[in-house]
Design an enzyme around this catalytic site. Structure first.
Site, PDB file in Angstrom:
ATOM      1  N   LYS A 176      19.961 -61.815  48.117  1.00  0.00           N
ATOM      2  CA  LYS A 176      19.923 -60.749  47.109  1.00  0.00           C
ATOM      3  C   LYS A 176      19.092 -59.589  47.667  1.00  0.00           C
ATOM      4  O   LYS A 176      18.096 -59.819  48.371  1.00  0.00           O
ATOM      5  CB  LYS A 176      19.288 -61.325  45.831  1.00  0.00           C
TER       6      LYS A 176
ATOM      7  N   ASP B 106      16.244 -67.032  41.061  1.00  0.00           N
ATOM      8  CA  ASP B 106      16.170 -65.915  42.017  1.00  0.00           C
ATOM      9  C   ASP B 106      14.743 -65.851  42.551  1.00  0.00           C
ATOM     10  O   ASP B 106      13.822 -65.407  41.845  1.00  0.00           O
ATOM     11  CB  ASP B 106      16.513 -64.585  41.324  1.00  0.00           C
TER      12      ASP B 106
ATOM     13  N   LYS C   3      24.069 -60.974  46.245  1.00  0.00           N
ATOM     14  CA  LYS C   3      23.776 -60.317  44.963  1.00  0.00           C
ATOM     15  C   LYS C   3      23.108 -58.972  45.231  1.00  0.00           C
ATOM     16  O   LYS C   3      22.109 -58.899  45.952  1.00  0.00           O
ATOM     17  CB  LYS C   3      22.861 -61.200  44.105  1.00  0.00           C
TER      18      LYS C   3
END
Lengths: 273, 596
Positions: free
Chosen positions: A156, A94, A185
């Site tokens: 995300k 991430d 996400k």
């Protein structure tokens, strides 16, 4: 119940990113991830090796954050961090987008920054954190497009350390922008199963939260009453409610607050409750 | 479900004692009573329902006083040390269960008893000594008249220092309707005047020691469930952080912020000096150490020091009742008054609420007495007078409903069914308002603690102002609470456990095959039997109401401009309960619950 308890657990990246985290907490995190069959544990790079060892042979992924939480490190550093983390056992990455460059409209730099991580990840899943609380909607859309162009697998919402957490509005916007094939996400401020369900309904395919156990356990109560899912006041989930002049650039803050004036729910926005 | 003696606890006995004849006998716990009511509150309600008819006055010798423990008591289940005390209340006239922590319950279980059923009246004060299977009625001469701590010490001195005592203080002896039964000197079965019932029987105390081993049906399975629920307690921020660090007083600042902290007898919902009487301030100024009840990993109890004296508490409800409810901001005085109430054996909630009511009567010119919001002068002496039933104290000891009626202002009593409301203004929490109004024992926060979802976000935050869906949540929590009180476990476990966890604990401990829905059905059965008792006593849907004050908006604070919308929720509540429009359980529902 919109999804089963087990299916909900499978969407969760069980997260522990606080700087003071000790190994015992990482062990606890991994044990919980195994017990609840979460999608992954989401941790800082220094804990990857230990977590990978604990989760070896299981279905739980090791997700590592990169360029975290500011996204302001150099692309080479992000790529190195990615490569090393993967070498030590990370299976997902991430990364935080270069937020300043995105706001500067330096799109080539943003894209190449992501590409460097995608390349270093060598086929492993890469999620790009936009830090939506620092952006207005057009910038969020652009961040999504650039992430997709650069070959990332997910976009995300937030780091959890920025000015805002995940909101259904942002997830909806991101889902609409990236289409159905890319992952979205939601992360930041997801504390209850109701938060989780709202974000899933808005299009999230993964949830990043440090409250995974509480979410799953709380969700068991939904089997005993539909009343839990009664709608809340619309302002509760609106990003404009979370806007903060102390944490956001002035123009971003004002952009959020100006939306309140023309909001169809403005009659309900009387007291802060 | 059919129980056999292989289902552990089903083979536990009931001990019935007659104080009149000073005899005792052991009775079997019927398998039906076990499977239908479990133990604790459920079992006690069944026993009282069967024996105590409307013509029996609460303070007459024919009323029963039941001490009951449950199938999880004294096992390794967390918080399995509580005791339920069930009777017909002299304060409300309803069926009543008062629940107390400490260490008494496990001794009763180890002595081999699921319940102690007390009937009759001794000709002179006695205490009851249960030493495993040996029962003695002993004279309380030299103990009667003494306060709770010396009474406890004397009883233990005369019996066994390892035993546990439940006793009354002067308030109970004088049959004051606010009298509590105390265990471990400072844990109170406070509400409903259960201490007055004990006093009316000339029973100063019960002392019990048990040495039998408590077996469980499936040790391995129980260990597994315990590992899980202990982890849940550790994961939950309320049970792992807020309660251990601050105890229940953590709620003072929170309730105040939401405009729910009743102030000046519920005339306001915010108290300017809340910070000064908060859990945080208690920790800084008076905290000595934590107190854990039997088997409790949470440890919400406090031992505090005030005016060089140490004692238990104060709890949130007490801080409120003797604090903001009376406009008092002197934390040390509140703690000392709490110690005094413990020694006298008084329910601090009903006492504080009644004092606040009296202060408002004075404020409104309806009563002439040396009472004023915010002033503590003479108040400690007045608390003594309540327990000793002297002068104005005797009138206050009747509770706020009778007291305010005496001075022609019944609207100033903040009660439901005669029981004083606790420390949450219902105008800012609609579900909790419904919970108050429908409570079978009157104004109580523990029958269905909707503060959990409406304020604390446990298990999930719901809109506190909405009325839609609240009836369903109240029914769910009322049923679960009734079941939990029959296991018997502490209410605070609901912050961490799910419904299935309670069922799993029960199944592992007893071998009784049971799931979450069946457990809730047991709770529903208990709730309906309580309702039937109250209807038989003459209560009706008119009593499912709130004081008129809650139809007037709060003037300021976090719950300003709000009223309680009971009328929007009550019809749905009756419907979900399977009751008719008059609040009477239908035959169909009663048949389903095996109560017809």
């Amino acid at each position: 119940m919109p999804v089963t308890v087990e299916a909900l657990a499978k969407l969760i990246d069980h997260t522990r990113l606080k700087p003071e985290t000790k190994r015992a907490k990482i062990q606890e995190l991994c044990e919980e991830a195994l017990a609840y069959e979460f999608a992954s544990v989401c941790i800082n790079p220094v804990h990857v090796e230990y977590a990978a060892e604990l989760l070896k042979g299981s279905s739980v992924d090791v997700c590592c954050v990169v360029g975290f939480p500011l996204g302001a490190t150099m692309s080479e550093v992000k790529a190195f961090e990615t490569k090393e983390s993967i070498r030590k056992g990370a299976t997902e990455v991430d990364m935080v987008i270069n937020v300043g460059a995105l706001r500067d409209e330096n799109y080539d730099l943003v894209r190449s920054d992501i590409e460097a991580v995608v390349e270093a990840a060598d086929g492993k899943i890469v999620k790009v954190i936009l830090e939506t609380g620092l952006l207005i909607d057009d910038q969020k859309r652009k961040g999504c497009i650039l992430s997709k162009e650069a070959g990332a697998h997910f976009v995300k919402t937030s780091t959890g350390f920025g000015p805002m957490g995940a909101t259904p509005d942002d997830v909806r916007l991101m889902r609409k922008t990236v289409g159905s094939k890319m992952g979205v996400k939601a992360a930041g401020g997801i504390r209850s199963f109701k938060d989780a369900l709202r974000l899933i309904d808005a299009g999230a395919t993964r949830l990043g939260t440090s409250s995974g156990v509480a979410i799953v356990e709380g969700y068991r109560w939904a089997g005993y009453s539909d009343a839990w899912l009664e709608p809340d006041k619309p302002c509760w989930t609106c990003p404009s409610r979370q806007a903060s002049l102390g944490k956001q650039p002035k123009e971003v803050y004002l952009w959020y607050k100006e939306r309140c004036v023309t909001c169809p729910h403005r009659e309900q926005n009387i007291f802060n409750d | 479900m059919t129980a056999t003696n292989q289902h552990l606890f089903a083979d536990t006995k009931l001990l019935k004692v007659s104080l009149t004849s000073q005899t005792s006998k052991e009775l079997p716990l019927s398998s039906t009573d076990f499977t239908h009511f479990l133990g604790g509150r459920g079992l006690g309600v069944k026993l009282v329902y069967d024996a105590v008819t409307p013509e029996i006055a609460p303070l007459s010798s024919d009323n029963l006083l039941v001490f009951a423990i449950g199938p999880l008591t004294a096992t390794i289940a967390p918080t399995a040390g509580r005791t339920a005390i069930i009777t017909k209340s002299p304060l409300t006239g309803t069926i009543f269960d008062s629940n107390v922590g400490g260490y008494f319950g496990p001794q009763l279980r180890r002595a081999g008893y699921a319940a102690l059923i007390i009937e009759g009246r001794a000709s002179s004060p006695v205490y009851l000594w249960i030493n495993d299977g040996k029962i003695e009625f002993r004279s309380a001469k030299g103990i009667w008249g003494k306060e709770v701590s010396p009474s406890t010490d004397l009883i233990l001195e005369k019996t066994d220092s390892k035993a546990q005592v439940a006793c009354i203080g002067p308030a109970g002896e004088n049959q004051v309707k606010l009298a509590a039964i105390m265990t471990d000197k400072h844990r109170a079965a406070g509400r409903g005047g259960v201490g007055a019932v004990m006093g009316s029987k000339n029973l100063k105390g019960v002392v019990v020691k048990g040495t039998q081993k408590v077996a469980v049906a499936n040790t391995e399975q129980l260990d597994k469930v315990i590992t899980r629920v202990r982890r849940l307690i550790k994961k939950d921020s309320i049970t792992n952080k807020s309660l251990p660090v601050y105890g229940t007083p953590v709620l003072v600042n929170l309730a105040n912020e939401y405009g729910l902290l009743p102030t000046h007898n519920f005339q306001e919902g915010t108290f300017n000096d809340a910070e000064g009487v908060s859990g945080e301030k208690l920790l800084e100024r008076l905290f000595v150490k934590r107190y854990h009840c039997f088997g409790c990993p949470i440890g919400c109890g406090r031992i505090s020091r005030a005016y060089d004296e140490e004692g238990g508490g104060p709890e949130y409800e007490t801080l409120w009742a003797l604090g903001p409810q009376c406009g008092i901001n002197d934390l040390e005085w509140i703690a000392a008054a709490n110690f005094r109430c413990n020694e006298l054996g008084l329910d601090t909630i009903s006492l504080g609420s009644t004092l606040g009511c009296a202060m408002e009567l004075v404020q409104k010119g309806k009563l002439k007495a040396p009472l004023k919001f915010g002033e503590t002068e003479g108040l400690m002496e007045l608390i003594d007078d309540v327990a000793l039933s002297h002068g104005l104290g005797a009138e206050l000891g009747e509770g706020s409903k009778a007291f305010s009626t005496r001075y022609n202002a019944p609207e100033l009593s903040m009660n439901v069914k005669g029981l004083e409301l606790p420390a949450y203004d219902p105008r800012g929490v609609q579900g909790h308002a419904l919970s108050y109004a429908t409570s079978n024992r009157g104004g109580c926060h523990l029958r269905a603690y909707l503060i959990g979802p409406e304020i604390l976000g446990s298990p999930v935050l719901v809109d506190r102002d909405r009325t839609e869906g609240k009836a369903g949540l109240v029914v769910l929590f009322q049923n679960l609470s009734a079941a939990m009180d029959s296991l018997v476990l502490c209410r605070f476990t609901t912050f961490a456990f799910t419904v299935e966890d309670y069922a799993d604990l029960l199944a592992a401990a007893t071998g009784l095959p049971i799931g979450g829905q069946e457990l809730l059905r047991i709770g529903e059965r208990i709730w309906n039997l309580e309702r039937l008792f109250n209807l038989r006593e003459g209560f009706s849907s008119k009593d499912d109401s709130l004081p008129p004050r809650f139809s007037t908006p709060l003037p300021e604070g976090g719950s300003r401009n709000r009223i309680a919308h009971l009328d929007e929720m009550l019809p749905e509540y009756y419907q979900l309960r399977g009751w008719d429009k008059k609040g009477q359980p239908t035959q169909t529902r009663l048949k389903k619950l095996n109560l017809a």
